[in-house]
Design an enzyme around this catalytic site. Structure first.
Site, PDB file in Angstrom:
ATOM      1  N   LYS A   1      31.931  21.787  79.505  1.00 33.84           N
ATOM      2  CA  LYS A   1      31.557  21.282  78.146  1.00 33.84           C
ATOM      3  C   LYS A   1      32.022  19.788  77.917  1.00 33.84           C
ATOM      4  O   LYS A   1      33.332  20.126  77.468  1.00 33.84           O
ATOM      5  CB  LYS A   1      30.954  21.037  76.889  1.00 33.84           C
ATOM      6  CG  LYS A   1      30.297  23.004  76.210  1.00 33.84           C
ATOM      7  CD  LYS A   1      29.736  23.709  75.336  1.00 33.84           C
ATOM      8  CE  LYS A   1      28.904  24.554  75.969  1.00 33.84           C
ATOM      9  NZ  LYS A   1      29.035  25.831  73.778  1.00 33.84           N
TER      10      LYS A   1
ATOM     11  N   SER B   1      27.375  25.782  67.201  1.00 38.51           N
ATOM     12  CA  SER B   1      29.076  26.995  67.039  1.00 38.51           C
ATOM     13  C   SER B   1      29.683  26.420  68.620  1.00 38.51           C
ATOM     14  O   SER B   1      29.781  27.029  69.364  1.00 38.51           O
ATOM     15  CB  SER B   1      27.788  28.145  68.115  1.00 38.51           C
ATOM     16  OG  SER B   1      27.585  27.552  69.561  1.00 38.51           O
TER      17      SER B   1
ATOM     18  N   GLU C   1      17.578  24.924  70.995  1.00 40.62           N
ATOM     19  CA  GLU C   1      17.926  24.739  72.362  1.00 40.62           C
ATOM     20  C   GLU C   1      16.051  25.030  73.220  1.00 40.62           C
ATOM     21  O   GLU C   1      16.332  24.629  74.405  1.00 40.62           O
ATOM     22  CB  GLU C   1      18.705  25.637  73.516  1.00 40.62           C
ATOM     23  CG  GLU C   1      20.089  24.698  72.798  1.00 40.62           C
ATOM     24  CD  GLU C   1      20.933  25.532  73.281  1.00 40.62           C
ATOM     25  OE1 GLU C   1      20.869  26.208  74.480  1.00 40.62           O
ATOM     26  OE2 GLU C   1      22.431  25.532  73.399  1.00 40.62           O
TER      27      GLU C   1
ATOM     28  N   GLU D   1      21.883  33.726  72.729  1.00 39.46           N
ATOM     29  CA  GLU D   1      20.877  32.863  73.865  1.00 39.46           C
ATOM     30  C   GLU D   1      20.738  33.976  75.025  1.00 39.46           C
ATOM     31  O   GLU D   1      21.371  35.073  75.212  1.00 39.46           O
ATOM     32  CB  GLU D   1      21.794  31.749  74.824  1.00 39.46           C
ATOM     33  CG  GLU D   1      22.070  30.744  73.595  1.00 39.46           C
ATOM     34  CD  GLU D   1      22.799  29.720  74.344  1.00 39.46           C
ATOM     35  OE1 GLU D   1      23.232  29.583  75.413  1.00 39.46           O
ATOM     36  OE2 GLU D   1      23.679  28.984  73.636  1.00 39.46           O
TER      37      GLU D   1
ATOM     38  N   GLU E   1      28.670  35.110  78.427  1.00 37.71           N
ATOM     39  CA  GLU E   1      29.203  34.403  77.682  1.00 37.71           C
ATOM     40  C   GLU E   1      30.092  34.752  76.210  1.00 37.71           C
ATOM     41  O   GLU E   1      28.835  35.714  75.479  1.00 37.71           O
ATOM     42  CB  GLU E   1      28.573  32.806  77.598  1.00 37.71           C
ATOM     43  CG  GLU E   1      29.353  31.655  77.028  1.00 37.71           C
ATOM     44  CD  GLU E   1      27.927  30.266  77.109  1.00 37.71           C
ATOM     45  OE1 GLU E   1      27.358  30.713  78.091  1.00 37.71           O
ATOM     46  OE2 GLU E   1      28.300  29.546  76.186  1.00 37.71           O
TER      47      GLU E   1
ATOM     48  N   LYS F   1      23.321  25.250  82.491  1.00 36.47           N
ATOM     49  CA  LYS F   1      23.050  25.335  81.320  1.00 36.47           C
ATOM     50  C   LYS F   1      22.423  24.556  80.735  1.00 36.47           C
ATOM     51  O   LYS F   1      23.256  23.683  79.820  1.00 36.47           O
ATOM     52  CB  LYS F   1      24.261  26.714  80.943  1.00 36.47           C
ATOM     53  CG  LYS F   1      23.740  27.689  79.513  1.00 36.47           C
ATOM     54  CD  LYS F   1      24.264  28.559  79.219  1.00 36.47           C
ATOM     55  CE  LYS F   1      24.828  27.358  77.932  1.00 36.47           C
ATOM     56  NZ  LYS F   1      25.361  28.967  76.901  1.00 36.47           N
TER      57      LYS F   1
ATOM     58  N   HIS G   1      25.027  21.808  78.988  1.00 36.33           N
ATOM     59  CA  HIS G   1      24.848  21.119  77.579  1.00 36.33           C
ATOM     60  C   HIS G   1      25.043  21.120  76.228  1.00 36.33           C
ATOM     61  O   HIS G   1      26.478  22.374  76.487  1.00 36.33           O
ATOM     62  CB  HIS G   1      22.767  21.732  77.430  1.00 36.33           C
ATOM     63  CG  HIS G   1      22.780  21.978  76.673  1.00 36.33           C
ATOM     64  ND1 HIS G   1      21.416  22.447  76.333  1.00 36.33           N
ATOM     65  CD2 HIS G   1      23.148  23.141  77.297  1.00 36.33           C
ATOM     66  CE1 HIS G   1      21.274  23.690  76.311  1.00 36.33           C
ATOM     67  NE2 HIS G   1      22.518  24.189  76.950  1.00 36.33           N
TER      68      HIS G   1
ATOM     69  N   HIS H   1      21.986  28.811  66.176  1.00 34.32           N
ATOM     70  CA  HIS H   1      20.683  27.842  66.909  1.00 34.32           C
ATOM     71  C   HIS H   1      19.065  28.106  66.353  1.00 34.32           C
ATOM     72  O   HIS H   1      18.265  28.012  66.570  1.00 34.32           O
ATOM     73  CB  HIS H   1      20.404  27.748  67.681  1.00 34.32           C
ATOM     74  CG  HIS H   1      21.579  27.791  68.591  1.00 34.32           C
ATOM     75  ND1 HIS H   1      21.935  27.467  70.415  1.00 34.32           N
ATOM     76  CD2 HIS H   1      22.574  26.752  68.502  1.00 34.32           C
ATOM     77  CE1 HIS H   1      22.840  27.302  70.529  1.00 34.32           C
ATOM     78  NE2 HIS H   1      23.954  26.244  69.629  1.00 34.32           N
TER      79      HIS H   1
ATOM     80  N   ASP I   1      24.205  34.367  76.691  1.00 31.54           N
ATOM     81  CA  ASP I   1      25.223  34.018  75.054  1.00 31.54           C
ATOM     82  C   ASP I   1      25.499  34.363  73.992  1.00 31.54           C
ATOM     83  O   ASP I   1      25.131  34.133  73.483  1.00 31.54           O
ATOM     84  CB  ASP I   1      25.662  32.569  75.239  1.00 31.54           C
ATOM     85  CG  ASP I   1      26.911  31.687  74.359  1.00 31.54           C
ATOM     86  OD1 ASP I   1      27.299  32.535  74.048  1.00 31.54           O
ATOM     87  OD2 ASP I   1      26.134  30.619  74.264  1.00 31.54           O
TER      88      ASP I   1
ATOM     89  N   ASP J   1      33.435  29.795  76.297  1.00 27.28           N
ATOM     90  CA  ASP J   1      33.381  28.847  76.437  1.00 27.28           C
ATOM     91  C   ASP J   1      33.947  28.746  75.294  1.00 27.28           C
ATOM     92  O   ASP J   1      34.841  27.750  75.197  1.00 27.28           O
ATOM     93  CB  ASP J   1      31.844  29.143  75.710  1.00 27.28           C
ATOM     94  CG  ASP J   1      31.370  27.908  74.654  1.00 27.28           C
ATOM     95  OD1 ASP J   1      32.001  27.030  75.077  1.00 27.28           O
ATOM     96  OD2 ASP J   1      30.234  28.092  73.882  1.00 27.28           O
TER      97      ASP J   1
HETATM   98  P1  PGA Z   1      26.829  24.987  70.598  1.00 33.33           P
HETATM   99  O1  PGA Z   1      25.934  25.963  71.491  1.00 33.33           O
HETATM  100  O2  PGA Z   1      26.817  23.580  72.076  1.00 33.33           O
HETATM  101  O3  PGA Z   1      26.303  24.310  69.963  1.00 33.33           O
HETATM  102  O4  PGA Z   1      27.879  24.695  71.052  1.00 33.33           O
HETATM  103  C1  PGA Z   1      26.328  26.397  73.439  1.00 33.33           C
HETATM  104  C2  PGA Z   1      26.781  27.364  73.285  1.00 33.33           C
HETATM  105  O5  PGA Z   1      27.756  27.945  72.388  1.00 33.33           O
HETATM  106  O6  PGA Z   1      27.273  27.214  75.055  1.00 33.33           O
HETATM  107 ZN    ZN Z   2      28.503  29.206  74.416  1.00 26.68          ZN
END
Ligand code: PGA
Ligand code: ZN
Length: 419
Positions: free
Chosen positions: A334, A42, A203, A162, A282, A385, A362, A153, A238, A309
């Site tokens: 990230k 995503s 995940e 999430e 998030e 996270k 991650h 996911h 999330d 994010d």
């Molecule tokens: P992604 O998901 O690594 O697929 O972007 C993680 C997140 O959205 O926090």
């Molecule tokens: Zn996210």
């Protein structure tokens, strides 16, 4: 003086079975530093570019041989003879060599691989643990543990991506992790008993077909209560709302089929916060819905951690706007969204200076690389996270943190949470 001798690249597989980049930095003293680059599903619109070959005959176009060749070619030549001990200098050379605003020439995957492999090599050559080399931090992070997966996911009926356990009221990281793992096992039994699937998503969280976000939160609360941790474990979401935002509307297409405006989403989140012990949300809204974010922060920001994010993509330019407009009170960090270690640490610093929290994260496509565990401790981020408590690419980070807890004599666990 020890300098960089060469950089090498290798095309490896990530946790979803897609190719990704592994980088090695070889120093003149014989030290080798290695790093593996994760990959999102995503992904935010404004992230740095992940370079893929596009050759449909290999990995359906997802090969990373061009990035690998950039590592052993242009990047290796540019860094040869340079000191690995100044990360700023290493990353400055990489930025200059690429020269584009989104790292599209060399690829953020190639650049990040080199950046991290240099840090690993420098730490090793200095006979320091990576977390010691990267900063003076001594804080073991509160883990945000993703135990129910949805959105992009998982192939189930949940729109929010999430549902996380936040074991923040413990004395030690190892105790918090144990409690969360116990809840995870209880949740599995509970799902089984209800005839729901215990298969897992990308995940490592369960991916049952539940009718709504509310039902996922209910089942989680039951599992926490069954395990006896109601007073010690809170919840985080999330939403990953960019994934279901189109033409100005949020459509809960996998679950209730509701179509919501920005303020409708804010109301939905407000109602969930009232019903459940949610301490962090998030991407409650989409990546360019700045007005919506402002409203969300006005309504919930004093009690709930609101994490950008896709909104910030670990980019100080976007974070600066968010600070000025009071769009959120937290940033997800990230490494591969921005592409170098130095820029990542700059984003963490900018957030901390603005009294915002920073959560080291991650990606959904991961590897056995554990750099983020060390980064979380080194920067005193206070939160990490990194997915569920199963699947080795997730537990690798938790296991590294367990190890760091034993290595650090005077560590503390987390920061006051919520803010
Ligand atoms: P992604 O998901 O690594 O697929 O972007 C993680 C997140 O959205 O926090
Ligand atoms: Zn996210």
């Amino acid at each position: 003086m020890t300098t960089i001798k060469a950089i090498e690249g290798l095309e490896i597989l990530d946790s979803r079975g897609f190719p990704t980049v592994k980088a090695r930095t070889i120093l003149t003293d014989g030290t080798i530093g290695e790093a593996m680059v994760p990959s999102g599903a995503s992904t935010g619109e404004h992230e740095a570019l992940e370079l893929r070959d596009g050759d449909q005959k290999r990995y359906f176009g997802k090969g990373v041989q061009t990035a690998i060749n950039n590592l052993s070619g242009a990047i290796s030549s540019a860094l040869r003879g340079r000191s690995p001990f100044s990360q700023k200098e290493v990353d400055g050379i990489l930025l200059e060599l690429d020269g584009t605003p989104n790292k599209s020439k060399l690829g953020a995957n190639a650049i990040l691989g080199a950046s991290l492999a240099c840090a690993h090599a420098a730490a090793k050559s200095s006979r320091l643990e990576l977390f010691e080399y990267l900063g003076a931090g001594t804080t073991l992070p509160v883990p945000l543990i993703n135990v129910i997966n949805g959105g992009a996911h998982a192939d189930n009926s949940i729109d929010f991506q999430e549902f996380m356990l936040v074991p923040h009221k413990f004395e030690k990281f190892s105790e918090a992790l144990r409690a969360a793992a116990e809840v995870f096992q209880t949740l599995k039994k509970r799902l089984k008993k209800d005839g729901l699937s215990t298969g897992i998503g990308d995940e490592g969280g369960f991916a049952p077909n539940l009718p709504s976000a509310e039902s996922a939160l209910n089942i989680l609360c039951e599992a926490i209560a069954d395990t006896g941790y109601e007073s010690k474990i809170s919840l985080a979401l999330d939403v990953a709302a960019s994934e279901f935002f189109k033409d100005g509307k949020y459509t809960l297409k996998k679950s209730t089929k509701e179509v919501l405006t920005s303020s409708g989403m804010v109301e939905l989140l407000e109602s969930l916060v009232k019903k459940f012990p949610i301490v962090s949300i998030e991407d409650g809204l989409s990546e360019d819905d700045w007005d919506g974010w402002k409203l969300l922060t006005e309504r919930l920001g004093s009690t709930v951690q609101l994490v950008g994010d896709d909104l910030f993509v670990t980019n100080t330019k976007r974070l600066k706007r968010g600070i000025e407009e009071r769009s959120a009170n937290s940033i997800l960090i990230k490494l591969n969204q921005i592409g170098t270690l130095t820029e990542t640490i700059d984003a963490i610093k900018m957030a901390h200076d603005a009294n915002m929290t920073a959560i080291i994260s991650h990606r959904s496509g991961e590897t056995e690389d554990t750099t983020i565990a060390d980064l979380a401790v080194a920067t005193n981020a206070g939160q990490i996270k990194t997915g569920s408590v199963c699947r080795s690419e997730r537990t690798a980070k938790y296991n590294r943190l367990l190890e760091i807890e034993t290595l650090l004599k005077d560590s503390v666990f987390g920061k006051p949470f919520p803010r």
